[in-house]
Each structure stands twice: as structure tokens, then as C-alpha cells.
Design a protein around this motif. Structure first.
Motif, short mmCIF file in Angstrom:
data_model
loop_
_atom_site.label_atom_id
_atom_site.label_comp_id
_atom_site.label_asym_id
_atom_site.label_seq_id
_atom_site.Cartn_x
_atom_site.Cartn_y
_atom_site.Cartn_z
N HIS A 180 2.06 5.28 6.44
CA HIS A 180 2.35 6.01 5.63
C HIS A 180 1.80 7.19 6.86
O HIS A 180 1.27 8.59 6.45
CB HIS A 180 1.28 5.85 4.52
CG HIS A 180 0.31 5.36 4.82
ND1 HIS A 180 -0.28 4.81 5.25
CD2 HIS A 180 -1.36 6.62 4.74
CE1 HIS A 180 -1.45 4.08 5.53
NE2 HIS A 180 -2.14 5.79 5.20
N THR A 181 0.78 7.34 7.48
CA THR A 181 -0.04 7.80 8.11
C THR A 181 0.95 9.09 8.76
O THR A 181 0.48 10.65 9.62
CB THR A 181 -0.64 7.93 9.03
OG1 THR A 181 -0.60 7.02 10.32
CG2 THR A 181 -1.50 7.02 8.72
N GLY A 240 -1.49 9.93 20.40
CA GLY A 240 -0.97 9.38 18.31
C GLY A 240 0.06 8.35 18.03
O GLY A 240 -0.34 7.54 17.90
N HIS A 258 -0.09 5.21 -0.21
CA HIS A 258 -0.06 6.62 -0.01
C HIS A 258 -0.03 7.95 -0.79
O HIS A 258 0.97 8.18 -1.18
CB HIS A 258 -1.10 7.09 1.26
CG HIS A 258 -2.09 8.62 1.74
ND1 HIS A 258 -3.06 7.98 0.93
CD2 HIS A 258 -2.47 9.39 2.34
CE1 HIS A 258 -4.24 9.33 1.09
NE2 HIS A 258 -3.35 9.98 2.09
N SER A 312 1.31 12.14 6.85
CA SER A 312 0.05 12.95 5.95
C SER A 312 -0.42 14.10 5.92
O SER A 312 -0.82 14.13 4.50
CB SER A 312 -1.40 12.81 7.53
OG SER A 312 -2.15 13.15 7.01
N LEU A 313 0.05 15.36 6.79
CA LEU A 313 -0.14 16.54 5.66
C LEU A 313 0.97 16.66 4.76
O LEU A 313 1.10 17.25 3.22
CB LEU A 313 0.40 18.06 6.78
CG LEU A 313 -0.75 18.17 7.78
CD1 LEU A 313 0.10 18.16 9.65
CD2 LEU A 313 -1.67 17.84 7.46
N ARG A 348 -1.53 -1.16 5.69
CA ARG A 348 -2.30 -1.91 5.26
C ARG A 348 -1.14 -2.67 3.75
O ARG A 348 -1.95 -2.81 3.14
CB ARG A 348 -2.90 -1.27 4.76
CG ARG A 348 -3.87 0.20 4.86
CD ARG A 348 -4.24 1.42 4.22
NE ARG A 348 -5.36 1.41 5.21
CZ ARG A 348 -7.01 1.65 4.56
NH1 ARG A 348 -6.93 1.56 3.32
NH2 ARG A 348 -7.73 2.31 5.79
N ARG A 367 -0.17 14.91 0.98
CA ARG A 367 -0.87 15.87 0.44
C ARG A 367 -0.64 17.22 -0.29
O ARG A 367 -0.79 17.15 -1.20
CB ARG A 367 -2.32 15.90 1.23
CG ARG A 367 -3.05 15.16 2.12
CD ARG A 367 -4.14 15.61 2.32
NE ARG A 367 -5.22 15.92 2.07
CZ ARG A 367 -6.45 15.80 1.22
NH1 ARG A 367 -5.79 14.00 1.14
NH2 ARG A 367 -7.22 16.34 0.32
N TYR A 369 1.09 -1.09 -0.35
CA TYR A 369 -0.23 0.10 -0.43
C TYR A 369 0.59 1.06 0.39
O TYR A 369 1.77 1.17 0.41
CB TYR A 369 -0.74 0.14 1.26
CG TYR A 369 -1.80 1.19 1.33
CD1 TYR A 369 -2.95 1.50 0.83
CD2 TYR A 369 -1.21 2.41 2.16
CE1 TYR A 369 -3.17 2.36 0.66
CE2 TYR A 369 -2.32 3.62 2.08
CZ TYR A 369 -2.97 3.63 1.16
OH TYR A 369 -3.85 4.73 1.42
N ARG A 412 -0.93 -0.78 16.37
CA ARG A 412 -1.43 -1.33 15.45
C ARG A 412 -0.69 -2.09 14.77
O ARG A 412 -1.29 -2.64 14.75
CB ARG A 412 -1.68 -0.02 14.79
CG ARG A 412 -3.21 0.59 15.62
CD ARG A 412 -3.72 1.45 14.08
NE ARG A 412 -5.60 2.02 15.54
CZ ARG A 412 -6.08 1.99 14.31
NH1 ARG A 412 -6.28 2.21 13.23
NH2 ARG A 412 -7.56 3.36 15.51
N ARG A 427 -0.87 5.48 20.27
CA ARG A 427 -1.95 3.60 18.99
C ARG A 427 -0.66 3.39 17.92
O ARG A 427 -1.47 2.64 17.44
CB ARG A 427 -3.25 4.67 19.16
CG ARG A 427 -3.66 5.53 20.52
CD ARG A 427 -4.22 4.39 20.76
NE ARG A 427 -5.63 4.89 22.08
CZ ARG A 427 -4.35 4.69 23.60
NH1 ARG A 427 -3.59 3.89 24.30
NH2 ARG A 427 -5.86 5.16 24.56
N LEU A 428 -0.09 4.97 17.25
CA LEU A 428 0.34 3.58 15.94
C LEU A 428 0.64 2.85 15.93
O LEU A 428 0.88 1.80 15.58
CB LEU A 428 0.96 5.09 15.07
CG LEU A 428 0.94 4.87 14.07
CD1 LEU A 428 0.27 4.37 13.10
CD2 LEU A 428 2.14 5.75 13.20
#
Lengths: 267, 436
Positions: free
Chosen positions: A36-37, A171, A13, A40-41, A63, A44, A11, A178, A174-175
Motif C-alpha cells: 500500500h505504501t 526506495g 491503509h 501514500s500521497l 501487512r 491521503r 490490512y 521486503r 527496498r520495498l
């Protein structure tokens, strides 16, 4: 988007724009136990400013399928396979921590595929404390606490997040929670074992931006500067108050630095 | 390797989410009383709108003062982020509307704030969202009430008015087994006494109006995202796992990972429903949060002293007190659970029965001088209400019993006055109310 690399689904992004291999490409490579999160900014921003972006999930992370690769060198070779799978001849590589070592090693050994480097939270070597290595190998939750606690500078610990209402420390925690069991241990062992950072830096022919946190306790800015000094065309930006989690602790400064670094140069 | 160090609760109460103002050096959190924020240039403007850069655009969606409170509450609860709202009711509504559409169903504790019950029982059904209420102590009841269309399990850490303790570990497990998140209203306890996320809850909401603020001058609410729930694995939450045409086609889980819920709640919920918190209210609530640990210690100290007094009245031959309810008391059905979930105190609400029923209750309230007679809880000042003669006055004795409110029930919200003065006031009012 989904790609197939070495037979595994990967995966990446693309920052809210379809991936267009005709545009200059950027690959963003996350650090140990992340995905990858964290970009994020930046993902984009770059995608909406003329770049084809792949913010990847490394094998076994986020992913992406497969198992985590055990060494920086294998990950660097994997990046080349990723570029092949995406139909990209040359890309700018942006990496954080373990991802920075991967980008560095890729540029050193596959220089023809790398347009430029941006390395965040990086040093020639990243020795990992044996206690942390052991805790991560045993999937002990304390390993995440150590990475999150030591990894953030004052901006992370006190807060004042650039993104309204988000708390960086929970944050990040939690990442990492996961991430599937075993992944962090493999990643940290790969960082710990990588010893050719200096040699790789000397072999880098492309321009390299070093984005360092002044309050980084995992890869201190001094060590990042020393590594930068070994790259022929390097630029160093040190961000005050920022720890090892450079792109989440000061996302706007990272966007600014990347925008300048990746801007088409007058020839 | 040296242990990782994290700032502790008292420090976070004062500092989390704030750096001294870069423009002025102000140490206190400035009140950014501005509807909107100037863009550096057109590219900056476009980047902010397109989630390429972080920052503030318009105070309905985010505001620098409100953001400090949001981040502080998230840090205190251990959540990945928070959205502050105009009131606690707005927080509950925002959370529900972020998670489900018409046709959605909620399983909720029956022992919740009356305003929340009204929303769930009467208002949301008009929009196609229905609720099944379950006795908070009936774990099988939660399990059996879950349907294919259920999208949320909801309860309060401490029930109202019965002070039932919600078994968060068990109820969250029941919710998770069904692929559902548990949201907990933690207003009565604040994160100082209980962090529901650490016991398995996925979302926490507050009426900030109460103990978090403490001063009774500002209405506000918050919903905090634990970042723990796997929306994708559940498969029941397309608002978080499918591209949203209303916001750049973003799939919130793909884009933001653990912060998916709180990002959608802001990007859609605050933007479209608009129940935002004002900067002034955020500032006022922040003043309260700064002293939260000190105040909660005081609330619990006074509450335990008042309970001691009421119990002595209950045990005395001619005492005026019929019974006392507080989760720490050994005859409370949840006292073991309370010791596990609320080791530092079970809040500062006490219910007790006055001998002489409804008439004695009315006289008791009238004789009190220090306690304020009003319909609120969690003020620094002590409060009292006699439900049978006020909030539930329209009900006869049987209907009162059905709603868990006895004719003799008095509810106290214990404040921060000197506890000797509180006990003196209670003693004289009890004597006056029950003398033959």
C-alpha cells in the motif's frame, strides 16, 4: 485498518481518516511484489477529499496475512470479498500493473460492484519474460533489479523526486526486498497468465481512466491506449517522462487525474 | 532478458536528483534562495501540509536546491532518502534524536571525530542519552556493551586518528542480532570509496564539508536512510512505529514503509530542531559532488605516492620517518579488511611518526610551505596538523598515548596538488626538522 477477508487478516491503509462506508469508496490495488505504501500521497489526498479509502495489501503482501493468490481472476473475486468485508456496495477501483488487471477483471465480472476504474501502467496482456519469471520463482535478487530497472522511466532513473529527499529507485528496490520470498514469482506468473484483458475491457460498463507513462517499457503507452479503446467510456492521460511506476514517478499528476476522475459528475 | 541498466556512479554524481529547471531550463542546479513557496490555492496549501501532495512549503523543512543534494547523496549511497543538515554534527544529532528519547543508550566506537565524541560523551548525557565507547576492533566489546535500552550502534568507516577500519559486516550483524540499527559516519571515504549500506549498515552520515564538497567553502551534513532496517520487528522504536500526535497521528512505518526514518527525521527533526542546510551551501556542495569521482581518484593517487615516499624514508638508514600508518599497508592491523571494504583506496588521511618527537613535529610543520597547517581534512588542498602541539597540546606524554596520539604523530590530509610538489615539500621539511 484491519479487515477479515476469507478468514485472513487483511490490512488496508485509510489515508489518515477513519474508514466511513457511508462515503463513496475507493480501493487502491498495488502491483506485483509491492504494497500500500506506493499509494501514500494518493491515499491521503482521496481520504481528505470526501472518499472512504482502502489502500489494500493484497494477501501475503505488506501487512496482510495469507498466501498470494495465484491468478488475476482469484484476486478479482477477492476484491469483491474485500468490499463485502468493508460493508461497501460499490467502489471506485484504482489499480497499478497487476493491480490494474485485477481492477479490470473485477469490473468486467462484477460490474455491479464497481463505480469506476482508474488503471495505471496497464496493457491487455502483460507477458513476463521467461528469464524474469524464472528468476522471480527462484527468489533470485536479479528479479527485483529487473523490475526496478525496467520499471522506472527517466524520472525514476535520474531522479528529481517530487517528494523532497527521496530516491525512487532505491526506495522501490527496498520495498520489493521486503516482500516475502515467493510472492513476486506468484504475482508475475499471475500477470503472465492473464489473457482475457481485451475481453474484460469490452465488458466494462463503468467509466475508466487510463494513466499511462510515456516512457513505460513494461506496459508501453501504446498498449495501454489500445486497451482503453476497447472500453466504452474511457479517458487516457499519458504522462511524459514517466515509466511503469506511474504513481511514484509523478505522484502529483496522478493525484490531479484521480481527483478529476473521481469528482462527483453533474447529472 | 536484457539486464536492467542503471546509471553508474560517475553519472549519478552529475545528474541524480535533478531535472533541468522546468521554469527556466537552467542546466545547473539553481539556487532557490527563498524561505517559502507560493501555494496554488487553499486546497493545494492544505494538501501539502497534510502530506497529500509532495512539494516545498518552507526552507527549514525542505528546499528545491537542498532536495537535489539530498536525492543525489541518497542515490550515490544506495539509500531510500536523505536529509541534509547545517553540519555533520547536526546530522549526527538529528539521527540520534529521531531514534531515541531520554533514557536511550548508544554503543559507539571510541575512535571517532572529537566533535562527535564530545556530543556523545558530554552533551547528550545532559539530556539523558548515554554512550558506551568501544575499541572499534573489539567485536565482543560491541556485543557486550549493548543493553536493553540501547538504540543505536555507531562508528566511522575509518577511525580518527588511528585509521582503524570498522568491520561493518560484523558490527552490523551484532547490531541486528540485538534488534538495533548500525549508523556509520562515512565522511573519510565518501560513497566513491565505500558504500556502508551495501555492507550491512542501516544509516550513513556525512560531514559534507570534507571530501564530498572538497573545496572547503561550505559547512554541511547529511544523514542517509538505507531503508533496510525493520523498525517494527525490532519493537524498540516507537518514534517510527506508533502514531505521532505531532504530525497528523502518522505511524511512519505504516505510512512510508522503507522511508520511515528519513520521513520522521524531516517531518519532526528539521521542523522542530531546525538545523537545516541553506540553499547556497547545498549549491556549493553540489559543485563538489559533481567532481567527486575525479577528485577521489586524485586523492588516492597522491596518497599512495606520498606513502611510498614516507615508507622509503622510514626504511632509509638516516630517514626522518619513524613509522607510517595507512590501512593499505601490510603492517596495518586492518589491511585485509581494508582490501575488502575499501578496494579503491582507504581515504587520503595518513598518519606518520617523525623522529625527534614533539619538537621535531613542531619544526616540521613550520618548515612546510605547500601543506596548510589547520584543523580540517578533506580539502582539495593538502593539510597537515601535529596533534601533540595543537589539538592535544594540553596533554602530557602519557595522556597523549592513552588517546592514541603519539608525541611524534603527524596527520596529513592529502590533496590534489601535483604529488611531486607534495613530496618535495615533505622531504625538505623532514630534513630541516630532523637535522642535528
Amino acid at each position: 485498518m484491519e479487515l477479515s477477508v476469507n478468514g485472513h487478516a487483511v490490512y488496508a491503509h485509510t489515508g489518515g481518516r477513519p474508514f466511513d462506508p457511508a462515503l463513496p469508496a475507493v480501493v487502491l490495488i498495488h502491483g506485483a511484489g509491492m504494497d500500500h505504501t506506493v499509494w501514500s500521497l494518493q491515499t491521503r489526498y482521496l481520504a481528505h477529499h470526501g472518499r472512504a479509502v482502502l489502500a489494500v495489501d493484497l494477501p501475503g503482501h505488506g501487512r496482510s496475512a495469507g498466501v498470494p493468490l495465484a491468478s488475476v481472476a482469484e484476486l478479482a473475486d477477492w476484491v469483491v470479498s474485500l468490499l463485502d468485508a468493508a460493508g461497501v456496495e460499490r467502489a471506485a477501483l484504482v489499480g497499478h500493473s497487476m493491480g490494474a488487471l485485477v481492477a479490470l477483471d473485477t469490473a468486467a465480472r462484477h460490474g455491479e460492484r464497481v463505480e469506476s476504474l482508474a488503471l495505471l501502467g496497464v496493457a491487455e496482456v502483460m507477458p513476463v519474460h521467461p528469464d524474469l519469471l524464472a528468476a522471480a520463482a527462484a527468489n533470485d535478487p536479479s528479479s527485483i533489479e529487473l523490475v526496478i530497472g525496467w520499471g522506472h522511466g527517466p524520472r525514476g532513473h535520474v531522479g528529481g523526486s517530487a517528494a523532497p529527499g527521496l530516491a525512487l529507485l532505491p526506495g522501490g528496490r527496498r520495498l520489493m526486498q521486503r516482500t516475502p520470498p515467493g510472492v513476486l514469482g506468484i504475482d508475475l506468473a499471475a500477470c503472465n497468465a492473464y489473457e482475457r484483458g481485451g475481453e474484460a475491457a469490452s465488458a466494462v460498463a463503468c467509466p475508466a481512466l487510463f494513466l499511462l507513462g510515456a516512457a513505460d517499457r513494461m506496459t508501453p503507452a501504446k498498449a495501454g491506449r489500445a486497451l482503453a479503446a476497447r472500453v466504452k467510456a474511457s479517458q487516457v492521460v499519458v504522462l511524459p517522462g514517466v515509466g511503469h511506476m506511474v504513481m511514484t514517478e509523478d505522484p502529483d499528476a496522478v493525484v490531479d487525474a484521480l481527483a478529476q476522475h473521481l469528482a462527483p459528475k453533474a447529472r | 532478458m536484457a539486464e536492467a541498466k542503471f546509471f553508474k556512479f560517475d553519472t549519478l554524481s552529475l545528474h541524480a536528483g535533478q531535472r533541468p529547471d522546468p521554469a527556466t531550463g537552467a542546466r545547473a542546479v539553481p539556487i532557490y534562495q527563498s524561505t517559502s513557496f507560493v501555494f496554488d490555492d487553499t486546497d493545494h496549501a492544505a494538501s501539502l501540509f497534510n502530506l497529500e501532495r509532495a512539494g516545498h512549503i518552507y526552507s527549514r523543512i525542505s528546499n528545491p536546491t537542498v532536495a537535489v543534494l539530498e536525492e543525489r547523496l541518497a542515490a550515490l549511497e544506495g539509500g531510500v532518502g536523505a536529509v541534509c543538515t547545517a553540519s555533520g554534527q547536526a546530522a549526527l544529532t538529528l539521527a540520534i534524536l529521531t531514534l531515541m528519547d531520554a533514557g536511550g543508550h548508544i554503543v559507539a566506537s571510541s575512535s571517532i571525530y572529537g566533535g562527535s565524541r564530545n556530543l556523545l560523551a558530554y552533551t547528550l548525557p545532559r539530556f539523558g542519552i548515554t554512550t558506551t565507547f568501544v575499541n572499534p576492533r573489539d567485536l565482543d566489546g560491541f556485543r557486550n556493551a549493548i543493553r536493553p535500552e540501547t538504540r543505536l550502534v555507531f562508528g566511522e568507516v575509518l577511525g580518527n586518528p588511528g585509521l582503524e577500519v570498522l568491520d561493518i559486516p560484523e558490527v552490523s550483524q551484532i547490531a541486528h542480532d540485538a534488534g538495533l540499527p548500525l549508523m556509520v559516519d562515512a565522511t573519510f571515504v565518501t560513497p566513491y570509496l565505500c558504500k556502508p549500506l551495501s555492507f550491512g549498515a542501516d544509516l550513513v552520515m556525512h560531514s559534507c564539508t570534507k571530501w564530498l564538497a572538497g573545496h572547503g567553502v561550505a559547512i554541511g551534513g547529511a544523514v542517509i536512510d538505507g531503508g533496510t532496517f525493520d523498525w517494527e520487528a525490532s519493537g524498540k522504536f516507537p518514534t517510527l512505529t506508533e502514531p505521532y500526535a505531532g504530525y497528523h497521528g502518522i505511524d511512519f512505518v505504516e505510512e512510508f514503509g522503507p522511508a520511515a526514518f528519513v520521513m520522521r527525521a524531516r517531518a519532526e527533526g528539521l521542523r522542530d530542531f531546525g538545523a537545516c542546510m541553506s540553499p547556497m551551501n547545498a549549491f556549493q556542495i553540489l559543485q563538489g559532488v559533481e567532481t567527486l569521482p575525479l577528485r577521489m581518484k586524485g586523492h588516492i593517487h597522491n596518497t599512495r605516492k606520498v606513502i611510498g615516499f614516507l615508507e622509503s624514508e622510514a626504511y632509509a638508514d638516516k630517514g626522518a620517518v619513524a613509522w607510517v600508518t595507512y590501512p593499505e599497508l601490510v603492517d596495518h592491523p586492518d589491511h585485509r579488511l581494508s582490501a575488502r571494504l575499501l578496494p579503491h583506496g582507504a581515504g587520503s588521511i595518513i598518519s606518520f611518526g617523525i623522529k625527534g618527537g614533539r619538537d621535531a613535529g613542531r619544526r616540521f610543520i613550520e618548515k612546510l610551505t605547500l601543506f596548510s597547517h589547520l584543523a580540517n581534512v578533506g580539502d582539495a588542498k593538502s593539510l597537515v596538523i601535529h596533534p601533540a602541539s595543537t589539538t592535544h597540546a594540553q596533554l602530557d606524554a602519557e595522556a597523549l598515548k592513552a588517546s592514541g596520539v603519539g608525541e611524534d604523530m603527524i596527520r596529513l590530509s592529502i590533496g590534489l596538488e601535483d604529488c611531486d610538489d607534495l613530496i618535495d615539500d615533505l622531504r625538505q621539511a623532514l630534513r630541516a626538522a630532523t637535522k642535528p
